[in-house]
Every structure is written in C-alpha cells, then in structure tokens.
Write an enzyme that holds these catalytic residues in place. Structure first.
Site, PDB file in Angstrom:
ATOM      1  N   SER A 183       0.878  -1.200   0.052  1.00 20.27           N
ATOM      2  CA  SER A 183       0.072  -0.034  -0.201  1.00 20.27           C
ATOM      3  C   SER A 183       0.789   1.297  -0.022  1.00 20.27           C
ATOM      4  O   SER A 183       1.544   1.568  -1.054  1.00 20.27           O
ATOM      5  CB  SER A 183      -1.024   0.002   1.171  1.00 20.27           C
ATOM      6  N   HIS A 184       0.741   2.038   0.952  1.00 22.52           N
ATOM      7  CA  HIS A 184       1.403   3.433   0.910  1.00 22.52           C
ATOM      8  C   HIS A 184       2.769   3.167   1.559  1.00 22.52           C
ATOM      9  O   HIS A 184       3.490   4.068   1.675  1.00 22.52           O
ATOM     10  CB  HIS A 184       0.552   4.381   2.013  1.00 22.52           C
ATOM     11  N   ASP A 368      -1.965   6.856  -3.322  1.00 25.76           N
ATOM     12  CA  ASP A 368      -0.933   6.310  -2.871  1.00 25.76           C
ATOM     13  C   ASP A 368      -0.225   5.147  -3.711  1.00 25.76           C
ATOM     14  O   ASP A 368      -0.663   4.980  -4.719  1.00 25.76           O
ATOM     15  CB  ASP A 368      -1.216   5.688  -1.283  1.00 25.76           C
ATOM     16  N   ASP A 370      -0.481   2.023  -4.045  1.00 31.94           N
ATOM     17  CA  ASP A 370      -1.461   0.941  -4.737  1.00 31.94           C
ATOM     18  C   ASP A 370      -2.888   1.651  -5.142  1.00 31.94           C
ATOM     19  O   ASP A 370      -3.911   1.062  -5.644  1.00 31.94           O
ATOM     20  CB  ASP A 370      -1.708  -0.369  -3.935  1.00 31.94           C
ATOM     21  N   ASP A 372      -5.470   2.963  -3.472  1.00 32.90           N
ATOM     22  CA  ASP A 372      -6.667   2.863  -2.785  1.00 32.90           C
ATOM     23  C   ASP A 372      -7.033   3.989  -1.968  1.00 32.90           C
ATOM     24  O   ASP A 372      -8.048   4.452  -1.291  1.00 32.90           O
ATOM     25  CB  ASP A 372      -6.809   1.578  -2.123  1.00 32.90           C
ATOM     26  N   ARG A 373      -5.811   4.851  -1.589  1.00 34.14           N
ATOM     27  CA  ARG A 373      -6.073   6.014  -0.700  1.00 34.14           C
ATOM     28  C   ARG A 373      -6.051   7.272  -1.832  1.00 34.14           C
ATOM     29  O   ARG A 373      -5.690   7.417  -2.679  1.00 34.14           O
ATOM     30  CB  ARG A 373      -5.047   6.073   0.296  1.00 34.14           C
ATOM     31  N   LYS A 481     -11.149   0.133  -0.605  1.00 33.53           N
ATOM     32  CA  LYS A 481     -11.209   1.812  -0.792  1.00 33.53           C
ATOM     33  C   LYS A 481     -10.734   2.282  -2.232  1.00 33.53           C
ATOM     34  O   LYS A 481      -9.906   1.369  -2.763  1.00 33.53           O
ATOM     35  CB  LYS A 481     -10.637   2.460   0.328  1.00 33.53           C
TER      36      LYS A 481
END
Length: 655
Positions: A183-184, A368, A370, A372-373, A481
């Site tokens: 992710s982030h 971010d 990936d 999703d944010r 998300k």
C-alpha cells in the site's frame, strides 16, 4: 493475386513471430513459441490479441508438480491489509512461497473453487512484484488453477483488482486475487513488500480466512509448484493457452485500466465532469506519487476528461516510488508530509495551512502506491479525510450512482438515494451527524476495509459509502477503498455546483466551509509513534483497558468522561465479534481520544493516537486543528503513560 498476397503476409507474420524468439534466445535462453512447443509436446495457442505474449522456458510437461520440503517461518500473520515485511525478507528462501501455499491450503479447506478456476495476480509495481508473480503462478498451476489473469507489466491498482473480480467477462469469474502491495509503505529492495488475498466478492479475505492462513503457515511442510511451467511475459497484452496432454492453462495479460474504468463509468457522469474541465477558471493537479495510479490517471483525467498532461505529476510507475531523492522520499503516502510535490503546487504547508499562492490550481489530489488512498486539496486548502467522507455523503444526490440511475444504484437503489454508511472507529464523527440528519443507516467498524464487506454485500444497505481517516474512501462499486472513485466523487460534486458557467466558481474550500456552517466542525488530528517496541505497545494498551471503569474523576482535567472502553465490533450481518480494536475515551462535549496499534507497519509497532474536538456551527470554525487538539493530546499522553512505556516524547508524524 489474393492467394499469393495472403500467403506472403502469412509468411511475414510467421517470420515476425520467430525473429523475436531467436533474438531473445541469444540473451535469455530459449523462449517457448508455438513451433518449439509442438516439437517438445507442449502446445501454445495464441488468442485474438495482435501481439501474443511469449512464455520463457518450457518443458515436455509444464504441469509436473514438484513437492518441495519446507518448514514454517515465524511471523506470517496477516495484518489489517495482508502480510507486510521488508522486501529482502520476502526474497528469502521460501518466504513468499510458504505464505502462498498456506493460502491455497486454506482455500481448499473452505471449499473455494480453485481447481479449474480463474485467479487474478498483480500488484502496485513495487520492487519484487514481477518475480513474485512468477512464483505465485507456478504454485497456482500446481493447485489446479486453469486460468491466470494478470495486468500488463504486472500492474493492477488494489481497487482495480477488485473490479476485475467483480466485473471482468460479466463478473465473478475469478475465485480470488493475490494482490502484491504494501500500500502506502515505501518500495525498493531495502524497503517494504506485501501480499494479500482477496475473495470471490472482490474484497479482502475476512478474519476467519486470514487466521486460517496463518495457522497453515505454522504447520506447513511442503510447497507444491510447477517449476517447468514457463515464465510469463507480463509486458505484452495477449492470451495464450498452454496445453500438455488433456490439460490446458490459459494465461491472459490485459490492459490494467479497462475493467476499473468501465466500473467507474457506471458511477459518474463523465460528460458532465468534462464540462467542468472545459471551464477556463477551473484547473487540476493530480499526483500519482510514482505508484500504480499513473496509467489510470492518464486514461481517465487526460484521455477521457480532457485534462492536459501537464496537470499530472509523477505518473510513471516506479519500483521504488521515486526513491529517497524524490519529494516524497519514496514514501507514496498521500498526506501533508509525504505528498510535498503536490502540496507545494497547491499552496498547502505541512500543517495544512495556506501558503497564500495566487496561481495554485483549483483542485488537487493524490494517490498512494496501490491507489486505494486519496488526498483532496483546494487552492491553499486541505480537506481532511474525515471531512471528505462526510461531504461526499452530504452531497451524494449529485452523484448518478446514488440517484438510482447508474450501476448497482439502478438495481438496488429503487427511487435512488444512499442506503447505508460506515466509518472506521477512529475516523471523526462528522459522518455521524450527516447520517443522523439524513436518516441514513450508520455503522462504526474496526479499522480495516474488510469490516465493511458484509455491509456492502447486503442489498438493504446498497448503495453504500464508507471511509477511514487514513485517506481511504469508497463505495460498494468495488470491495476496496478507491482513490480514483473519491477524486471523481469530488469532481462530480464540483461539476454539479458549477454547472452554470456564468456564475463564480465554487471551490473545494467553499464546499467544506458550507458543510461546517450546517453541521459544525470536528477538529481532528492523528499522532503516529512509529517503530515502537511491540511488547511495550501491548503493555500500554493493556493497562488502559484494565483501567476502564476505574479512572479517578480528576484524571481528565477540563473534560468530563462519558465512557472509556476497549472497542469491539459485533458484525450486524454474520454475528462475528472482533475484539481489542482500540482504546476509546469519549467525553461529554463530543471530544474523543482514541489509541490503536496499527497493523500496516513492517518494523516494530506503530501507536496511533487520534484526537477529536467538536465545535458547534455557531462556534469558531476557523481555528487551526493542531492548536485546537493540542491540549487534548497532552491529556492523552498523560493518560497512557506513553513516554514511560515507549520512551518517546514526540510523535514521528502528525497528520
């Protein structure tokens, strides 16, 4: 003449297919082609794509299963978003393979349709992504998977992977997905890597599945893999069937954007948003932070909506997200500290204040690693994630999906309208006030998108919106998300409010301030204490849990305690209970202190401290959030004995 021409062209096509193979053989060794496969007993038949992909390696039997002895590796318990460790840990002998094999063993146990099924494998493009795809593919074939779906270059954003499961070829053809992402978190050989499994509904595996996977990792004794299965050329779009005897496996590499874009078009009015982009007084800046979002930003914002390419920043995916020399230092996390390239362009300081720029774009956003944010900005104006969620819900009637006109909204929405909302427990209570005013069913869940899954799968709550304070927002269009969804939701709202080009432009700041004038303002901040000793963090949390109901009345200074507890969640759909989800101090004036140990780090523990103070609509709505909650933060540190337990006198990060 026609026959001669056709024969000539056929020979050219054959020559074009053979020459790259010969060239590749000189560099990489033999490449399996239809001709080589026929000679060896291996058959590869190409699909309708103009450029069929190649598969390196090859064997008389690519489906021969090798049983490799292995032993359990400590510490493979998935967190709130899968298993995350340092990249070099994942590169260690059998580390990734152990986890993937344990996942397949768990899937067989829960009767997932693995044998003969379709599996999605892709990630955010970080270092080791490409190698991991090959390892997982060989294990998947050994487990009986008959079709592999992979995004070009191994890329799929996390929400796009969910969209692939839910919509590709009509939807729900894949039984699940391995998503390769931390992710982030930073990417690179000396940074972080991660993997998580998403189920047949497109959402993260529920706790009962992740716990089963972990249990299997503690008992694993062998890895089953098809070592002779050819390596997949993920750089070329196309479909290839690998056949030996009576067994066939199909590998499909596809444009990573197509399924997600198709789903998003069922949610929003792209033509209306495009008219907003045509206004001479509107401008946009979008930062993909060198993560996976780049191809999606180019496709949607530029090709479909008409933004100039100059509006995009850092839109070429990189394995290290730009690395230590980039403005984000390779930390593709869309917040005020890390998304500095965007914030500087938008005129927003590290503490969320305005720089006073006169030439900042009207609207800014970031994703971010990936994708999703999301982070939303106006010119000199920071929209907190909690406010962003509440504002989208308050203006949901501007979004076609919630009018019963598009997508699942048309199926479940009836006359239209939002049917349910949820937020993670640490997220500010701004959403609660909107749901109360609009009489929308509301739920408070633990942190982790998987906890929204059952609610989103329940028709009575569809359409649905949910979000987290950690820059995550989305709907039931997918089961993750979705950073691009949140950006398009804001653009849709702006398009509706600016439909008359003769009127002054309504900005993101205008919309948020109008929201505060109706509902009041939830001043909010989060302190992160990173890399804390895990045992010390647990002891600190245990002490506060034991103190519930025992706190002396004079412990809270100017605040009056309403309740203090350890949050636990009873899922209203399946009745499952999730305990130990964070310490809450709730005060009579609406203020809150929340402590939680995060599950997304890779080294030590991260203690997150959430601070919230409510100001009524008639109060002072223009204060700086960090100043408003400062006193509350001092109280929180004192209540937790945080310095004594952790040795820290200041947070690592404040957002």
């Amino acid at each position: 003449v026609f026959v001669c021409f056709t024969t000539y062209m056929s020979r050219l096509v054959l020559l074009a297919a053979v020459l790259p193979a010969l060239a590749a053989a000189a560099v990489n060794g033999p490449v399996v082609s239809p001709l080589a496969g026929a000679r060896s007993g291996l058959k590869l038949s190409q699909g309708s794509a103009l450029r069929a992909m190649s598969l390196r390696g090859g064997s008389a039997n690519p489906f021969e299963v090798t049983h490799k002895p292995t032993s359990p590796i400590e510490g493979q318990m998935p967190g709130t978003s899968g298993l995350r460790k340092k990249t070099r840990v994942f590169m260690g002998e059998n580390y990734l393979a152990n986890f993937v094999q344990s996942a397949f063993d768990s899937l067989h146990e829960v009767k997932a349709p693995v044998k003969g099924g379709t599996l999605v494998i892709s990630g955010d493009g970080r270092f080791y992504n490409k190698e991991a795809i090959q390892i997982i593919s060989k294990i998947a074939v050994a487990e009986g998977v008959s079709r592999l779906w992979i995004g070009k270059d191994g890329l799929l954003s996390t929400p796009a992977a969910s969209a692939v499961i839910r919509s590709r070829e009509g939807g729900f053809k894949a039984f699940g997905a391995f998503i390769l992402s931390a992710s982030h978190n930073p990417g690179g050989i000396d940074e972080d890597f991660g993997i998580k499994y998403n189920c047949e509904n497109g959402g993260p595996a529920p706790e009962k599945v992740t716990e089963l996977i972990f249990e299997k990792t503690t008992k694993i004794s062998e890895i089953r893999t098809c070592d002779a299965f050819p390596d997949i050329d993920i750089s070329t779009i196309g479909s290839t069937k690998i056949t030996h005897g009576d067994k066939t496996v199909t590998v499909e590499v596809f444009d990573c954007t197509e399924d997600h874009v198709n789903v998003l078009q069922t949610c929003f009015d792209f033509d209306q948003i495009k008219k907003l982009f045509e206004r001479p007084d509107f401008s946009i800046c979008y930062d993909s932070m060198s993560g996976v979002q780049g191809p999606y930003a180019k496709k949607i914002l530029c090709e479909m909506l008409g933004a100039p390419e100059s509006a995009l920043m850092n839109c070429e995916p990189k394995e290290d997200f730009g690395g230590p020399d980039s403005p984000s230092h390779g930390h593709a996390d869309p917040n005020l500290a890390n998304a500095r390239a965007l914030c500087d362009r938008m005129g927003v300081t590290k503490d969320g204040s305005s720089m006073g720029l006169t030439d900042a774009p009207v609207f800014g956003a970031a994703a971010d690693g990936d994708a999703d944010r999301n982070m939303i900005l106006g010119a000199g104006f920071f929209v907190t994630p909690s406010d962003s969620l509440a504002v989208i819900v308050d203006n949901c009637e501007d979004i076609p999906y919630f009018q019963g006109k598009k997508g699942l909204g048309a199926i479940f929405g009836g006359k239209g309208g939002l049917k349910g909302c949820a937020r993670s427990m640490p997220t500010s209570m701004a959403l609660d006030r909107v749901c109360e005013a609009k009489k929308i069913p509301f739920f408070e869940t633990p942190t982790g998108w998987k906890f929204f899954g059952n609610l989103m799968d329940t028709p009575k709550y569809t359409p649905f919106i949910c979000g987290e304070e950690s820059f995550g927002t989305g709907s039931n269009h997918v089961r993750e998300k979705d950073g691009m969804w949140a950006v398009l939701a804001w653009l849709q709202i702006l398009a509706v409010k600016n439909s008359d080009p003769t009127k002054p432009l309504v900005t993101p700041g205008d919309i948020v301030k109008e929201f505060w004038s109706v509902y009041g303002r939830n001043y909010y901040a989060r302190y992160d204490y990173e890399g804390v000793d895990l045992d010390s963090a647990k002891k600190m949390m245990s002490r506060m849990a034991e103190m519930a109901g025992k706190w002396p009345e004079d412990s809270f200074g100017d605040y009056t305690l309403k309740t203090a507890d350890m949050f636990e969640y009873l899922d209203p759909i399946d009745g499952s209970v999730s305990k130990n989800q964070g310490i809450r101090f709730l005060f009579t004036d609406g203020s809150r202190i929340v402590f939680r140990v995060s599950g997304t780090g890779v080294v030590g523990a991260t203690i997150r401290l959430y601070l919230e103070k409510y100001e009524d609509k008639d109060g002072d709505l223009n204060q700086h959030p960090l100043e408003v909650v400062k006193k509350l933060g001092e109280l929180a540190v004192e209540l937790a004995n945080l310095k004594e337990f952790t040795g820290r006198d200041a947070p690592s990060l404040v957002t």
